[in-house]
Design a protein around this motif. Structure first.
Motif, PDB file in Angstrom:
ATOM      1  N   GLY A  16       0.824  -1.200   0.000  1.00  0.00           N
ATOM      2  CA  GLY A  16       0.000   0.000   0.000  1.00  0.00           C
ATOM      3  C   GLY A  16       0.860   1.252   0.000  1.00  0.00           C
ATOM      4  N   ARG A  17       1.994   1.177   0.709  1.00  0.00           N
ATOM      5  CA  ARG A  17       2.919   2.315   0.748  1.00  0.00           C
ATOM      6  C   ARG A  17       3.378   2.671  -0.672  1.00  0.00           C
ATOM      7  NH1 ARG A  17       7.400   0.465   4.240  1.00  0.00           N
ATOM      8  NH2 ARG A  17       7.418  -1.140   2.663  1.00  0.00           N
ATOM      9  N   GLU A  18       3.751   1.646  -1.437  1.00  0.00           N
ATOM     10  CA  GLU A  18       4.270   1.913  -2.779  1.00  0.00           C
ATOM     11  C   GLU A  18       3.161   2.405  -3.716  1.00  0.00           C
ATOM     12  OE1 GLU A  18       5.124  -0.854  -0.986  1.00  0.00           O
ATOM     13  OE2 GLU A  18       7.134  -0.135  -0.497  1.00  0.00           O
ATOM     14  N   HIS A  19       1.918   1.914  -3.522  1.00  0.00           N
ATOM     15  CA  HIS A  19       0.821   2.429  -4.349  1.00  0.00           C
ATOM     16  C   HIS A  19       0.572   3.905  -4.026  1.00  0.00           C
ATOM     17  CE1 HIS A  19      -3.618   2.008  -5.865  1.00  0.00           C
ATOM     18  NE2 HIS A  19      -2.898   2.806  -6.619  1.00  0.00           N
ATOM     19  N   ALA A  20       0.652   4.259  -2.726  1.00  0.00           N
ATOM     20  CA  ALA A  20       0.431   5.661  -2.341  1.00  0.00           C
ATOM     21  C   ALA A  20       1.531   6.552  -2.922  1.00  0.00           C
ATOM     22  CB  ALA A  20       0.381   5.787  -0.824  1.00  0.00           C
ATOM     23  N   ILE A  21       2.769   6.074  -2.882  1.00  0.00           N
ATOM     24  CA  ILE A  21       3.884   6.851  -3.460  1.00  0.00           C
ATOM     25  C   ILE A  21       3.676   6.986  -4.977  1.00  0.00           C
ATOM     26  CG2 ILE A  21       6.390   6.852  -3.922  1.00  0.00           C
ATOM     27  CD1 ILE A  21       6.751   5.459  -1.159  1.00  0.00           C
ATOM     28  N   ALA A  22       3.325   5.876  -5.613  1.00  0.00           N
ATOM     29  CA  ALA A  22       3.120   5.893  -7.071  1.00  0.00           C
ATOM     30  C   ALA A  22       2.007   6.868  -7.437  1.00  0.00           C
ATOM     31  CB  ALA A  22       2.777   4.486  -7.565  1.00  0.00           C
ATOM     32  N   ASN A  26     -12.187   6.511  -6.696  1.00  0.00           N
ATOM     33  CA  ASN A  26     -11.422   7.513  -5.951  1.00  0.00           C
ATOM     34  C   ASN A  26     -11.929   8.910  -6.319  1.00  0.00           C
ATOM     35  OD1 ASN A  26      -9.841   5.449  -5.019  1.00  0.00           O
ATOM     36  ND2 ASN A  26      -7.996   6.074  -6.105  1.00  0.00           N
ATOM     37  N   ASN A  27     -11.806   9.851  -5.402  1.00  0.00           N
ATOM     38  CA  ASN A  27     -12.036  11.251  -5.758  1.00  0.00           C
ATOM     39  C   ASN A  27     -11.029  12.111  -4.991  1.00  0.00           C
ATOM     40  OD1 ASN A  27     -13.106  11.724  -3.144  1.00  0.00           O
ATOM     41  ND2 ASN A  27     -15.099  10.967  -3.817  1.00  0.00           N
ATOM     42  N   ASP A  28     -11.283  13.428  -4.860  1.00  0.00           N
ATOM     43  CA  ASP A  28     -10.281  14.309  -4.230  1.00  0.00           C
ATOM     44  C   ASP A  28     -10.064  14.023  -2.756  1.00  0.00           C
ATOM     45  OD1 ASP A  28      -9.913  15.535  -6.538  1.00  0.00           O
ATOM     46  OD2 ASP A  28     -11.060  17.358  -6.059  1.00  0.00           O
ATOM     47  N   SER A  29     -11.031  13.351  -2.127  1.00  0.00           N
ATOM     48  CA  SER A  29     -10.898  13.149  -0.677  1.00  0.00           C
ATOM     49  C   SER A  29     -11.024  11.683  -0.270  1.00  0.00           C
ATOM     50  CB  SER A  29     -11.947  13.982   0.060  1.00  0.00           C
ATOM     51  OG  SER A  29     -13.226  13.563  -0.342  1.00  0.00           O
ATOM     52  N   PHE A  30     -11.120  10.805  -1.251  1.00  0.00           N
ATOM     53  CA  PHE A  30     -11.218   9.373  -0.927  1.00  0.00           C
ATOM     54  C   PHE A  30     -10.339   8.565  -1.890  1.00  0.00           C
ATOM     55  CE2 PHE A  30     -12.966   5.220  -1.877  1.00  0.00           C
ATOM     56  CZ  PHE A  30     -12.867   4.633  -0.627  1.00  0.00           C
ATOM     57  N   PHE A  31      -9.582   7.648  -1.313  1.00  0.00           N
ATOM     58  CA  PHE A  31      -8.614   6.892  -2.125  1.00  0.00           C
ATOM     59  C   PHE A  31      -8.591   5.439  -1.681  1.00  0.00           C
ATOM     60  CE2 PHE A  31      -7.244  11.050  -0.801  1.00  0.00           C
ATOM     61  CZ  PHE A  31      -6.970  11.708  -1.983  1.00  0.00           C
ATOM     62  N   ILE A  32      -8.435   4.549  -2.648  1.00  0.00           N
ATOM     63  CA  ILE A  32      -8.124   3.154  -2.299  1.00  0.00           C
ATOM     64  C   ILE A  32      -6.695   2.896  -2.754  1.00  0.00           C
ATOM     65  CG2 ILE A  32      -8.523   0.733  -2.882  1.00  0.00           C
ATOM     66  CD1 ILE A  32     -11.316   1.070  -2.864  1.00  0.00           C
ATOM     67  N   TYR A  33      -5.875   2.429  -1.817  1.00  0.00           N
ATOM     68  CA  TYR A  33      -4.530   1.993  -2.195  1.00  0.00           C
ATOM     69  C   TYR A  33      -4.465   0.487  -2.018  1.00  0.00           C
ATOM     70  CZ  TYR A  33      -3.384   6.933  -1.780  1.00  0.00           C
ATOM     71  OH  TYR A  33      -3.359   8.302  -1.931  1.00  0.00           O
ATOM     72  N   HIS A  34      -4.055  -0.185  -3.076  1.00  0.00           N
ATOM     73  CA  HIS A  34      -3.950  -1.643  -3.011  1.00  0.00           C
ATOM     74  C   HIS A  34      -2.689  -2.060  -2.265  1.00  0.00           C
ATOM     75  CE1 HIS A  34      -6.820  -2.870  -6.417  1.00  0.00           C
ATOM     76  NE2 HIS A  34      -7.003  -1.582  -6.216  1.00  0.00           N
ATOM     77  N   GLN A  73      -9.345  -9.332 -13.705  1.00  0.00           N
ATOM     78  CA  GLN A  73     -10.006  -9.473 -12.408  1.00  0.00           C
ATOM     79  C   GLN A  73      -8.975  -9.203 -11.300  1.00  0.00           C
ATOM     80  OE1 GLN A  73     -12.299  -9.558 -10.142  1.00  0.00           O
ATOM     81  NE2 GLN A  73     -13.690  -9.523 -11.878  1.00  0.00           N
ATOM     82  N   VAL A  74      -9.429  -8.646 -10.186  1.00  0.00           N
ATOM     83  CA  VAL A  74      -8.505  -8.387  -9.074  1.00  0.00           C
ATOM     84  C   VAL A  74      -8.627  -9.509  -8.042  1.00  0.00           C
ATOM     85  CG1 VAL A  74      -7.912  -6.790  -7.209  1.00  0.00           C
ATOM     86  CG2 VAL A  74      -8.589  -5.899  -9.452  1.00  0.00           C
ATOM     87  N   TYR A  75      -7.479 -10.059  -7.644  1.00  0.00           N
ATOM     88  CA  TYR A  75      -7.429 -11.138  -6.651  1.00  0.00           C
ATOM     89  C   TYR A  75      -6.605 -10.693  -5.451  1.00  0.00           C
ATOM     90  CZ  TYR A  75      -9.176 -14.175 -10.324  1.00  0.00           C
ATOM     91  OH  TYR A  75      -9.952 -14.738 -11.300  1.00  0.00           O
ATOM     92  N   ALA A  76      -7.008 -11.185  -4.265  1.00  0.00           N
ATOM     93  CA  ALA A  76      -6.202 -10.927  -3.060  1.00  0.00           C
ATOM     94  C   ALA A  76      -5.113 -11.973  -3.006  1.00  0.00           C
ATOM     95  CB  ALA A  76      -7.084 -11.028  -1.822  1.00  0.00           C
ATOM     96  N   ASN A  77      -3.868 -11.526  -2.784  1.00  0.00           N
ATOM     97  CA  ASN A  77      -2.779 -12.500  -2.642  1.00  0.00           C
ATOM     98  C   ASN A  77      -1.873 -12.185  -1.454  1.00  0.00           C
ATOM     99  OD1 ASN A  77      -1.349 -10.340  -3.586  1.00  0.00           O
ATOM    100  ND2 ASN A  77      -0.129 -11.487  -5.051  1.00  0.00           N
ATOM    101  N   GLY A  78      -2.400 -11.389  -0.511  1.00  0.00           N
ATOM    102  CA  GLY A  78      -1.595 -11.060   0.674  1.00  0.00           C
ATOM    103  C   GLY A  78      -2.495 -10.911   1.890  1.00  0.00           C
ATOM    104  N   GLY A  79      -1.885 -10.703   3.052  1.00  0.00           N
ATOM    105  CA  GLY A  79      -2.647 -10.578   4.301  1.00  0.00           C
ATOM    106  C   GLY A  79      -3.358  -9.242   4.395  1.00  0.00           C
ATOM    107  N   ARG A  80      -2.594  -8.175   4.126  1.00  0.00           N
ATOM    108  CA  ARG A  80      -3.218  -6.848   4.082  1.00  0.00           C
ATOM    109  C   ARG A  80      -3.530  -6.587   2.615  1.00  0.00           C
ATOM    110  NH1 ARG A  80       0.341  -2.668   7.295  1.00  0.00           N
ATOM    111  NH2 ARG A  80       2.060  -3.686   6.216  1.00  0.00           N
ATOM    112  N   VAL A  81      -4.789  -6.317   2.310  1.00  0.00           N
ATOM    113  CA  VAL A  81      -5.217  -6.344   0.907  1.00  0.00           C
ATOM    114  C   VAL A  81      -5.484  -4.951   0.333  1.00  0.00           C
ATOM    115  CG1 VAL A  81      -6.944  -7.290  -0.676  1.00  0.00           C
ATOM    116  CG2 VAL A  81      -6.166  -8.658   1.266  1.00  0.00           C
ATOM    117  N   LEU A  82      -6.309  -4.172   1.012  1.00  0.00           N
ATOM    118  CA  LEU A  82      -6.677  -2.855   0.485  1.00  0.00           C
ATOM    119  C   LEU A  82      -6.656  -1.821   1.595  1.00  0.00           C
ATOM    120  CD1 LEU A  82      -9.838  -3.924  -1.561  1.00  0.00           C
ATOM    121  CD2 LEU A  82      -7.682  -3.166  -2.571  1.00  0.00           C
TER     122      LEU A  82
END
Ligand code: AMP
Ligand code: GLY
Length: 421
Positions: free
Chosen positions: A10-16, A354-362, A371-380
């Motif tokens: 999630g950290r890297e998605h937020a940075i990206a 997502n919008n200006d005040s709401f974000f999902i980081y994978h 299709q999106v699949y979960a492959n880790g413990g912390r997912v979204l």
């Protein structure tokens, strides 16, 4: 510029996500990335621990800057390797990454530079450690020295469990161990405090509070982090000053005395008691999920800040923040932090926008056949910013409920110490 980010959380998605908004960006690669970064960058299936193949990719694609997300490559010396090959890279070198890579290294700095921290002892054998434990006050904290993915810390209530922890560490549960660290248990509230440094100067970045325990009310096993909010409810001008003068300044002095310089984010993990800070640990990177909750508040171009650290011109940068509160709740796979299933579909995720005040980081997600699949413990990571933490949390929970993913769980009480008091 052509930029590569190493990591898949999630950290890297937020940075990206922040970097993707910079006007200087020409092309963004995430190595290996996740289903979220796939929407804003090109994911590259490459094992970055294999430095030679990483270097080949960097040269082939003419990458101008590499941003290292997680701690392991930093502690292993990826920055030294890439710098020697004249690749511009953001992150601290191997020597100073010992601040995270060896808890004993950090404790010795604390001792020498009078940095407030838990009292401690370092022991080379089971027998020495047992002798010390016999007269120690409980609870007590037993720690493996090296990186252990957040699992090398035991908080022990009695002699039996503390001896068992020492034994597990010496038996190699976290890799070869010649020493064990035993620490006083600190009471108080935790805070994550971030600093950005270009090797010459450093500036405060921001603060957050992470909730590491899996269960509501901060109960149960430790995890990588179940959610966080920013800024921390504990920060005030007096405390800020103490953190800088008693902890951060002497640490940078120690680095200078070693003939080294520190470039990158420094994560200062603190326990706060009666408005006094005690250092629990250093991490040589952004926190996860702290990064996901802090970066949406950043009003300065993140790429400019990172480049100024690489070029030793951080002095010229103003780090600006939105005067808002940010809340991040992590949706995890059922069973985490123990055993959880992998390759579980997450239907309807594309419907959440997502919008200006709401974000999902994978975090632990992968895309397969669209299709999106979960492959880790912390997912979204679900993040909302507003004037009020309570309404941010309500927004986040509403979106998690909208997703209605049967295979996941989350904590509804992130930030409870300041929201629900
Ligand atoms: P670390 O891996 O060093 O971050 O430790 C994991 C967690 O253990 C920290 O976030 C704290 O919650 C807790 N912890 C570590 N050291 C201490 C200590 N000396 N006293 C109380 N809690 C601690
Ligand atoms: N959130 C804790 C960490 O990043 O280590």
């Amino acid at each position: 510029m052509k930029i590569a980010i190493l990591g898949n959380g999630g950290r890297e998605h937020a940075i990206a996500s922040k970097i993707s908004k910079s006007p200087k960006l020409q092309k963004l690669y995430c190595i290996p990335g996740n289903a979220g970064t796939d929407l804003i960058a090109e994911n590259v299936e490459l094992d970055f621990h294999n430095y030679e193949s990483l270097l080949q990719f960097i040269k082939e694609k003419k990458i101008d800057l590499v941003i290292v997300g997680p701690e392991k490559p930093l502690v292993d010396g990826i920055v030294d390797f890439l710098s020697k090959e004249n690749v511009k890279v953001f992150g601290p070198n191997k020597k100073v990454s010992q601040l995270e890579g060896s808890k004993i290294f950090t404790k010795k700095i604390c001792e020498k530079y009078n940095i407030p921290t838990a009292q401690f002892g370092v022991f080379k054998t089971n027998t020495e450690a047992s002798r010390y434990l016999e007269n120690a006050n409980m609870p007590i904290v037993v720690k493996a020295d090296g990186l252990a993915s957040g699992k090398g810390v035991y908080i022990c209530e009695d002699l039996e469990s503390s001896n068992k922890a020492v034994e597990e560490i010496f038996n190699g549960k976290f890799g070869l161990a010649n020493q064990v660290l035993i620490e006083e248990f600190l009471q108080g509230d935790e805070m994550s405090y971030f600093v950005l440094s270009d090797g010459k100067i450093f500036k405060k970045f921001n603060t957050a509070q992470d909730h590491k325990r899996v269960g509501e009310g901060d109960r149960g096993k430790n995890t990588g982090g179940m959610g966080a909010y920013s800024p921390s409810g504990l920060i005030n001008a007096e405390l800020d000053k103490k953190i800088m003068t008693e902890i951060v300044n002497p640490t940078f002095e120690a680095i200078k005395d070693m003939g080294e310089s520190y470039k990158g984010f420094l994560y200062v993990g603190l326990m706060i008691k009666n408005n006094n800070p005690y250092l629990i640990e250093y991490n040589v990177r952004m926190g996860d999920p702290e990064c996901q909750t802090i970066l949406p508040l950043l009003g300065t171009d993140l790429l400019d800040l990172i480049l100024s650290c690489c070029d030793e011109t951080l002095e010229n940068q103003n780090i600006l923040w939105e005067e808002k509160k940010s809340m991040c709740v992590v949706l995890c796979s059922n069973g985490y932090p123990d055993i959880f299933k992998k390759n579980i579909e997450i239907p309807n995720i594309e419907k959440i926008k997502n919008n200006d005040s709401f974000f999902i980081y994978h975090a632990g997600t992968k895309k397969k056949d669209n299709q999106v699949y979960a492959n880790g413990g912390r997912v979204l990571n679900f993040v909302s910013i507003s004037d009020n933490l309570k309404s941010s949390r309500e927004k986040v929970i509403k979106e998690i409920e909208n997703l209605n993913w049967d295979d996941g769980f989350y904590r509804r009480d992130i930030g409870y110490k300041i929201i629900d008091k």
